[in-house]
Design a protein around this motif. Structure first.
Motif, mmCIF file in Angstrom:
data_model
loop_
_atom_site.group_PDB
_atom_site.id
_atom_site.type_symbol
_atom_site.label_atom_id
_atom_site.label_comp_id
_atom_site.label_asym_id
_atom_site.label_seq_id
_atom_site.Cartn_x
_atom_site.Cartn_y
_atom_site.Cartn_z
ATOM 1 N N GLN A 1 19.091 -37.360 -115.383
ATOM 2 C CA GLN A 1 18.543 -37.808 -116.669
ATOM 3 C C GLN A 1 18.866 -39.291 -116.837
ATOM 4 O O GLN A 1 20.016 -39.697 -116.675
ATOM 5 N N GLY B 1 20.197 -39.118 -120.902
ATOM 6 C CA GLY B 1 20.772 -37.859 -121.374
ATOM 7 C C GLY B 1 21.405 -38.087 -122.742
ATOM 8 O O GLY B 1 22.056 -39.108 -122.958
ATOM 9 N N GLY C 1 23.690 -36.794 -126.200
ATOM 10 C CA GLY C 1 24.741 -35.911 -126.699
ATOM 11 C C GLY C 1 24.673 -35.806 -128.211
ATOM 12 O O GLY C 1 23.731 -36.311 -128.827
ATOM 13 N N PHE D 1 24.710 -39.174 -122.696
ATOM 14 C CA PHE D 1 25.400 -38.199 -121.850
ATOM 15 C C PHE D 1 25.111 -38.564 -120.398
ATOM 16 O O PHE D 1 23.965 -38.597 -119.962
ATOM 17 N N TRP E 1 21.775 -30.191 -115.336
ATOM 18 C CA TRP E 1 21.276 -30.724 -116.609
ATOM 19 C C TRP E 1 20.037 -29.904 -116.955
ATOM 20 O O TRP E 1 19.026 -30.004 -116.270
ATOM 21 N N SER F 1 17.662 -27.471 -120.134
ATOM 22 C CA SER F 1 17.399 -27.064 -121.513
ATOM 23 C C SER F 1 16.625 -25.760 -121.499
ATOM 24 O O SER F 1 15.706 -25.589 -120.707
ATOM 25 N N LYS G 1 36.759 -32.946 -120.802
ATOM 26 C CA LYS G 1 35.450 -32.316 -121.021
ATOM 27 C C LYS G 1 34.659 -32.178 -119.718
ATOM 28 O O LYS G 1 34.487 -33.133 -118.981
ATOM 29 N N ILE H 1 27.049 -29.552 -124.823
ATOM 30 C CA ILE H 1 25.931 -28.716 -125.266
ATOM 31 C C ILE H 1 25.294 -29.363 -126.495
ATOM 32 O O ILE H 1 25.996 -29.752 -127.429
ATOM 33 N N LEU H 2 23.984 -29.505 -126.469
ATOM 34 C CA LEU H 2 23.251 -30.077 -127.603
ATOM 35 C C LEU H 2 22.113 -29.133 -127.971
ATOM 36 O O LEU H 2 21.164 -28.986 -127.216
ATOM 37 N N GLY I 1 24.752 -29.509 -120.271
ATOM 38 C CA GLY I 1 25.068 -30.388 -119.142
ATOM 39 C C GLY I 1 26.419 -30.002 -118.568
ATOM 40 O O GLY I 1 27.423 -29.985 -119.282
#
Ligand code: BTN
Length: 242
Positions: A35, A38, A40, A46, A55, A57, A106, A110-111, A129
């Motif tokens: 991405q 990306g 966040g 991200f 990565w 969705s 981390k 997650i979004l 991700g």
């Protein structure tokens, strides 16, 4: 299940929302090797370098009530945390609401994004991700100490197998949510959490405070005991104090 595979994209969440708006069916996933932008939470970026992570969705069209939607992000965290534990990271734990940490660093973001009216949910896009092959030194310097990956933890993982495991866990929990609601999932979240029981600092829109994270309420909000009162955190950044 429909899988849309992309070599490169700005953000799989953006593509997924486009697909969802055009009527893509539930269960469609958009997965990319890389991405360029990306995203966040809180419009942060991200880091999603080529072939070094998963990565993706997922498009959902749940029948549960729109007010329940925010809990689907906790559902995603439970599913991914379980898959990580089975893939060789038994110490993986969830930081409220949905980051997954390994020894305080981390490894997953997650979004979740939503389109809904008061009556029904049109779609949920769950963007996940997972850092797999990123060397510690490769992470941008400003968050190098705070992030990790399977590789940085000394574990070789097959992205394909891990994605399959994550999707299997997601499907199981989603069926539970659709048929029985979220109570059991919130309980599972608590047992996998590294937030509950710890001293935390909360930075929310209007204030910053410290206290002990004591529980989740029925809506998935974090309850923090400041010593004088119990604060309910709906959205915000929570860091665990050493
Ligand atoms: C966060 O850490 O604040 C959430 C990060 C979410 C990253 C995933 S990767 C796949 C999907 N596409 C995006 O642009 N973001 C999510």
């Amino acid at each position: 299940q429909n899988v849309v595979y992309l070599e490169t994209t700005n953000s799989t969440n953006e593509i997924a929302k486009e697909y969802a708006r055009n009527g893509a069916e539930e269960g469609t996933i958009i997965v990319a090797e890389e991405q360029k932008m990306g995203r966040g939470r809180f419009s942060r970026s991200f880091y999603s370098p080529f072939a070094k992570g998963i990565w993706f969705s997922l498009i959902l069209r749940p029948t549960f009530f729109p007010l329940e939607a925010s809990k689907s992000t906790l559902l995603a965290a439970v599913a991914v945390c379980r898959a990580l534990r089975s893939a060789g990271l038994p110490q993986a734990a969830i930081k409220w609401p949905n980051d997954i940490l390994v020894d305080g660093r981390k490894l997953v973001g997650i979004l979740t994004e939503l389109s809904a009216s008061m009556e029904r949910i049109d779609y949920i896009v769950m963007g996940i991700g997972i850092n797999t092959g990123i060397e510690r030194i490769e992470f941008p310097e400003d968050f190098r100490d705070k992030t990790t990956s399977f590789l940085a933890e000394g574990i070789a993982v097959s992205r394909k197998q891990l994605l399959a495991a994550v999707l299997a866990e997601l499907e199981k929990l989603y069926m539970v949510a659709e048929t029985e609601g979220f109570d059991k999932i919130l309980e599972d979240w608590k047992t996998l959490s590294c937030t509950i029981g710890n001293e935390v600092q909360v930075i929310s829109e209007d204030k910053t405070f410290i206290g002990k994270a004591v529980d989740l309420d029925n809506n998935g909000c974090l309850l923090v005991d400041t010593g004088t009162k119990i604060e309910r955190v709906i959205a915000g950044d929570v860091s665990i104090r050493p």
